[in-house]
Design a protein around this motif. Structure first.
Motif, PDB file in Angstrom:
ATOM      1  N   TYR A 183       0.838  -1.203   0.000  1.00 20.40           N
ATOM      2  CA  TYR A 183       0.000   0.000   0.000  1.00 20.40           C
ATOM      3  C   TYR A 183       0.875   1.256   0.000  1.00 20.40           C
ATOM      4  N   GLU A 184       1.871   1.279   0.865  1.00 19.23           N
ATOM      5  CA  GLU A 184       2.706   2.479   0.979  1.00 19.23           C
ATOM      6  C   GLU A 184       3.643   2.627  -0.212  1.00 19.23           C
ATOM      7  N   TRP A 185       4.123   1.524  -0.744  1.00 16.64           N
ATOM      8  CA  TRP A 185       5.000   1.590  -1.919  1.00 16.64           C
ATOM      9  C   TRP A 185       4.261   2.190  -3.108  1.00 16.64           C
ATOM     10  N   LEU A 186       2.980   1.857  -3.241  1.00 18.80           N
ATOM     11  CA  LEU A 186       2.206   2.366  -4.365  1.00 18.80           C
ATOM     12  C   LEU A 186       1.724   3.792  -4.114  1.00 18.80           C
ATOM     13  N   TYR A 187       1.169   4.047  -2.944  1.00 17.24           N
ATOM     14  CA  TYR A 187       0.502   5.328  -2.704  1.00 17.24           C
ATOM     15  C   TYR A 187       1.390   6.369  -2.017  1.00 17.24           C
ATOM     16  N   GLY A 188       2.652   6.070  -1.812  1.00 21.61           N
ATOM     17  CA  GLY A 188       3.536   7.033  -1.185  1.00 21.61           C
ATOM     18  C   GLY A 188       3.653   8.339  -1.949  1.00 21.61           C
ATOM     19  N   CYS A 189       3.399   8.284  -3.246  1.00 16.33           N
ATOM     20  CA  CYS A 189       3.476   9.501  -4.065  1.00 16.33           C
ATOM     21  C   CYS A 189       2.417  10.523  -3.672  1.00 16.33           C
ATOM     22  N   THR A 190       1.419  10.123  -2.903  1.00 16.02           N
ATOM     23  CA  THR A 190       0.334  11.042  -2.514  1.00 16.02           C
ATOM     24  C   THR A 190       0.488  11.562  -1.084  1.00 16.02           C
ATOM     25  N   ASN A 191       1.555  11.153  -0.397  1.00 15.96           N
ATOM     26  CA  ASN A 191       1.657  11.425   1.042  1.00 15.96           C
ATOM     27  C   ASN A 191       1.593  12.896   1.406  1.00 15.96           C
ATOM     28  N   THR A 192       2.269  13.729   0.631  1.00 12.64           N
ATOM     29  CA  THR A 192       2.292  15.159   0.962  1.00 12.64           C
ATOM     30  C   THR A 192       1.299  15.957   0.127  1.00 12.64           C
ATOM     31  N   GLY A 193       0.518  15.243  -0.679  1.00 12.63           N
ATOM     32  CA  GLY A 193      -0.486  15.907  -1.491  1.00 12.63           C
ATOM     33  C   GLY A 193      -1.871  15.610  -0.979  1.00 12.63           C
ATOM     34  N   VAL A 194      -2.620  14.885  -1.771  1.00  6.85           N
ATOM     35  CA  VAL A 194      -4.020  14.652  -1.443  1.00  6.85           C
ATOM     36  C   VAL A 194      -4.204  13.827  -0.177  1.00  6.85           C
ATOM     37  N   ARG A 195      -3.194  13.056   0.210  1.00  9.62           N
ATOM     38  CA  ARG A 195      -3.339  12.180   1.371  1.00  9.62           C
ATOM     39  C   ARG A 195      -3.167  12.923   2.704  1.00  9.62           C
ATOM     40  N   HIS A 196      -2.365  13.960   2.710  1.00  7.12           N
ATOM     41  CA  HIS A 196      -2.196  14.821   3.886  1.00  7.12           C
ATOM     42  C   HIS A 196      -1.727  14.065   5.123  1.00  7.12           C
ATOM     43  N   LEU A 197      -0.677  13.265   4.991  1.00  9.08           N
ATOM     44  CA  LEU A 197      -0.131  12.581   6.158  1.00  9.08           C
ATOM     45  C   LEU A 197       0.685  13.550   6.999  1.00  9.08           C
ATOM     46  N   ASN A 198       0.706  13.295   8.311  1.00  8.65           N
ATOM     47  CA  ASN A 198       1.566  14.092   9.180  1.00  8.65           C
ATOM     48  C   ASN A 198       2.979  13.502   9.181  1.00  8.65           C
ATOM     49  N   ALA A 199       3.900  14.160   9.883  1.00  7.85           N
ATOM     50  CA  ALA A 199       5.307  13.764   9.832  1.00  7.85           C
ATOM     51  C   ALA A 199       5.519  12.344  10.338  1.00  7.85           C
ATOM     52  N   ASP A 200       4.855  11.959  11.424  1.00  7.41           N
ATOM     53  CA  ASP A 200       5.018  10.608  11.961  1.00  7.41           C
ATOM     54  C   ASP A 200       4.472   9.557  10.992  1.00  7.41           C
ATOM     55  N   GLN A 201       3.347   9.844  10.373  1.00 12.76           N
ATOM     56  CA  GLN A 201       2.770   8.909   9.411  1.00 12.76           C
ATOM     57  C   GLN A 201       3.666   8.750   8.186  1.00 12.76           C
ATOM     58  N   ILE A 202       4.288   9.828   7.754  1.00 11.60           N
ATOM     59  CA  ILE A 202       5.183   9.749   6.594  1.00 11.60           C
ATOM     60  C   ILE A 202       6.394   8.873   6.908  1.00 11.60           C
ATOM     61  N   ILE A 203       6.914   8.978   8.135  1.00  7.17           N
ATOM     62  CA  ILE A 203       8.035   8.112   8.514  1.00  7.17           C
ATOM     63  C   ILE A 203       7.642   6.641   8.419  1.00  7.17           C
ATOM     64  N   ILE A 204       6.476   6.296   8.967  1.00  7.15           N
ATOM     65  CA  ILE A 204       5.993   4.907   8.906  1.00  7.15           C
ATOM     66  C   ILE A 204       5.775   4.487   7.455  1.00  7.15           C
ATOM     67  N   SER A 205       5.173   5.366   6.667  1.00  2.70           N
ATOM     68  CA  SER A 205       4.923   5.064   5.263  1.00  2.70           C
ATOM     69  C   SER A 205       6.227   4.770   4.523  1.00  2.70           C
ATOM     70  N   ASN A 206       7.217   5.590   4.725  1.00  3.09           N
ATOM     71  CA  ASN A 206       8.495   5.407   4.037  1.00  3.09           C
ATOM     72  C   ASN A 206       9.194   4.126   4.472  1.00  3.09           C
ATOM     73  N   GLU A 207       9.120   3.826   5.768  1.00  4.16           N
ATOM     74  CA  GLU A 207       9.743   2.593   6.258  1.00  4.16           C
ATOM     75  C   GLU A 207       9.076   1.363   5.644  1.00  4.16           C
ATOM     76  N   LEU A 208       7.758   1.367   5.582  1.00  2.03           N
ATOM     77  CA  LEU A 208       7.040   0.244   4.980  1.00  2.03           C
ATOM     78  C   LEU A 208       7.350   0.122   3.496  1.00  2.03           C
ATOM     79  N   ALA A 209       7.311   1.256   2.790  1.00  2.00           N
ATOM     80  CA  ALA A 209       7.572   1.229   1.344  1.00  2.00           C
ATOM     81  C   ALA A 209       8.943   0.673   1.037  1.00  2.00           C
ATOM     82  N   ALA A 210       9.907   0.936   1.896  1.00  3.06           N
ATOM     83  CA  ALA A 210      11.274   0.468   1.660  1.00  3.06           C
ATOM     84  C   ALA A 210      11.382  -1.051   1.731  1.00  3.06           C
ATOM     85  N   GLU A 211      10.431  -1.711   2.406  1.00  2.00           N
ATOM     86  CA  GLU A 211      10.458  -3.172   2.515  1.00  2.00           C
ATOM     87  C   GLU A 211       9.832  -3.864   1.308  1.00  2.00           C
ATOM     88  N   CYS A 212       9.094  -3.128   0.497  1.00  2.00           N
ATOM     89  CA  CYS A 212       8.314  -3.757  -0.568  1.00  2.00           C
ATOM     90  C   CYS A 212       9.134  -4.281  -1.742  1.00  2.00           C
TER      91      CYS A 212
END
Length: 508
Positions: free
Chosen positions: A233-262
């Motif tokens: 999920y994060e590997w695919l949708y990470g491109c939206t994190n700072t745009g339409v998805r509006h994640l906060n800083a802590d959520q972006i860290i988790i998203s990036n860590e997960l995406a790196a495992e994919c």
């Protein structure tokens, strides 16, 4: 209606059990189908047509019933039954969100009613889920923790097979249909027939001593591959994190860590496209584009309006690539997948634009704008950034109702311990709840025929999940009909003409 199958006696049934003791044989007598419970009923279809059928309801499919509310099945036999001994059985599970479901009656608004109209036998089993409970010794016990919902479906299939000489229809040709978590269950049932990993559970339940294989699996938007779904999920949708998805800083860290495992997981699957080219993390998004492009082009042919703002690239003149599938490495992603339903390949004419590419980031932002994306981790979020459990952490919880993490990633973050790992018992439960672990070439446990659909704007899981499932099945030699229907959200039992044309084609 009259049942023309040969009725077997209790004594004959005991003989079928083979080496079972006389006590065991008598116990399994409880699972012999009783035609005397028949009731006549009818269903009015949207067209106004009336479908008459015989109903057999409230049948227990195991001898050791733990939860009498859910561990039953219903059978419906149309009066127009075409051939008692060879008619396929359409088995519909109503599991959603990994929750419990009772055995239901056929509905004119979904595939169960259509199946009756087409002359198929219909079976609708109940099954336990994350919210099913009983009271035992004054305490509330959750009965539907994984893998119990799957086991109930397997036991229901065994019941049909055990009584194949008594129940109208052919239990050798069971077609299971499910949506969302039910689609995941359909994928699991279709990939794990007679696998030894489930034997001890089924024996304890008192499931019939026979096969639980199915002939075909229909999977609408399957929420499966759960232990990898967060990273996908994060590997695919990470491109939206700072745009339409509006994640906060802590959520972006988790998203990036997960995406790196994919990427390592994608590469471990050893998938290939229709031309035998390896699909890796480096070219996977181009492979994904081919499915979305095929979906968009088919929609244009059918008269749909596609706005220019969502990333679809098209020409008003016929391109010269002839509709041949593109290699995954092509930067514009043009072409179409090499497998799927009739009509998936682009068909050029003078009345439609020609879809030749897709701006994937822009398209994913469009999907996220239609329905807000899940926050990371999407499925195993319990205790990571918030304490709210998901349906998935509930179903992997314990009988006391406490949710549980089912990935090492989330467990480490919840416990703030980089060395934390899942217990052996949890690892095994997660393993047997993932169909990807059982699909291989010439595996006798895998259904030969698959119909898989996932909406092109369905964000309930990553597009990688159904595409990986379909591709691994296809690579392993199974018959796969896969498509991403345009502009379709998270839903099932749609375009029933396509579904039942496919069922007719594989059963005839």
């Amino acid at each position: 209606m009259t049942i023309n199958k040969i009725c077997i006696t209790t004594l004959a049934s005991a003989a079928i059990i083979g080496c079972a003791t006389s006590v065991q044989a008598k116990n399994f007598d409880k699972l012999i189908f009783n035609p005397d419970i028949a009731k006549q009923a009818s269903l009015t279809m949207p067209s106004g047509e009336t479908v008459d059928y015989t109903a057999y309801e409230g049948i227990f499919y195991v001898t050791n019933v733990e939860d009498s509310v859910y561990q039953t099945l219903n059978i419906y036999v149309p009066e127009t039954l075409r051939a008692n001994n060879s008619t396929p059985i359409f088995l519909r599970t109503y599991i959603g969100g990994y929750m419990a479901t009772t055995a239901k009656a056929p509905s004119a608004s979904d595939a169960t009613g259509r199946a009756l109209k087409e002359g198929y036998v219909v079976c609708i089993p109940g099954s336990r889920g994350a919210n099913s409970t009983i009271t035992r010794d004054g305490k509330t016990v959750y009965t539907g923790t994984a893998p119990n919902g799957l086991l109930d479906l397997k036991a229901a299939i065994r019941y049909l097979r055990y009584n194949n000489d008594l129940i109208p229809g052919d239990a050798e040709r069971i077609i299971i249909d499910g949506t969302s978590a039910g689609g995941a269950m359909s994928a699991l049932v279709g990939s794990t027939g007679d696998r030894h990993e489930y034997d001890k559970y089924l024996k304890k339940m008192g499931a019939a001593p026979t096969s639980d294989k199915v002939f075909a699996s229909v999977c609408y938007c399957p929420i499966t591959d759960l232990n990898h779904a967060d990273m996908e999920y994060e590997w695919l949708y990470g491109c939206t994190n700072t745009g339409v998805r509006h994640l906060n800083a802590d959520q972006i860290i988790i998203s990036n860590e997960l995406a790196a495992e994919c990427p390592d997981y994608i590469n471990s699957l050893n998938l290939k496209d229709g031309n035998g080219n390896a699909i890796t993390a480096d070219n996977y998004k181009d492979y994904l584009k081919t499915f979305l492009i095929a979906s968009a082009h088919k929609a244009l042919e059918e008269g749909c309006e596609i706005p220019d703002t969502i990333g679809i690239i098209r020409y008003a003149e016929k391109p010269n690539f002839g509709g041949r599938p593109a290699a995954p490495g092509n930067s514009d992603g043009r072409g179409a997948p090499s497998f799927g339903p009739a009509g998936m390949q682009p068909r050029f004419n003078n009345n439609t634009d020609y879809v030749t590419g897709i701006d994937l980031d822009k398209y994913l932002s469009y999907v996220a704008s239609v329905t807000p994306l899940k926050t990371p981790p999407a499925f195993d979020q319990y205790g990571v950034l918030i304490d709210t459990p998901t349906p998935e952490t509930n179903v992997f919880g314990n009988p006391e109702g406490t949710p549980a993490n089912f990935t090492d990633f989330s467990l480490r973050h919840r416990l703030h311990d980089n060395n934390a790992t899942l217990s052996k018992e949890m690892v095994q439960r997660v393993f047997i709840m993932n169909p990807m672990n059982f699909i291989s070439e010439n595996a006798s446990s895998v259904a030969p025929h698959w119909f898989i659909r996932h909406g092109a704007k369905d964000r309930d899981t990553s597009f990688l999940v159904p595409i990986n499932l379909a591709t691994k099945l296809k690579n392993s030699g199974y018959d796969v009909n896969f498509f991403l229907p345009w502009n379709r959200p998270h839903s099932g039992d749609y375009n029933l003409d396509d579904l039942f044309n496919w069922i007719d084609s594989v059963t005839k």
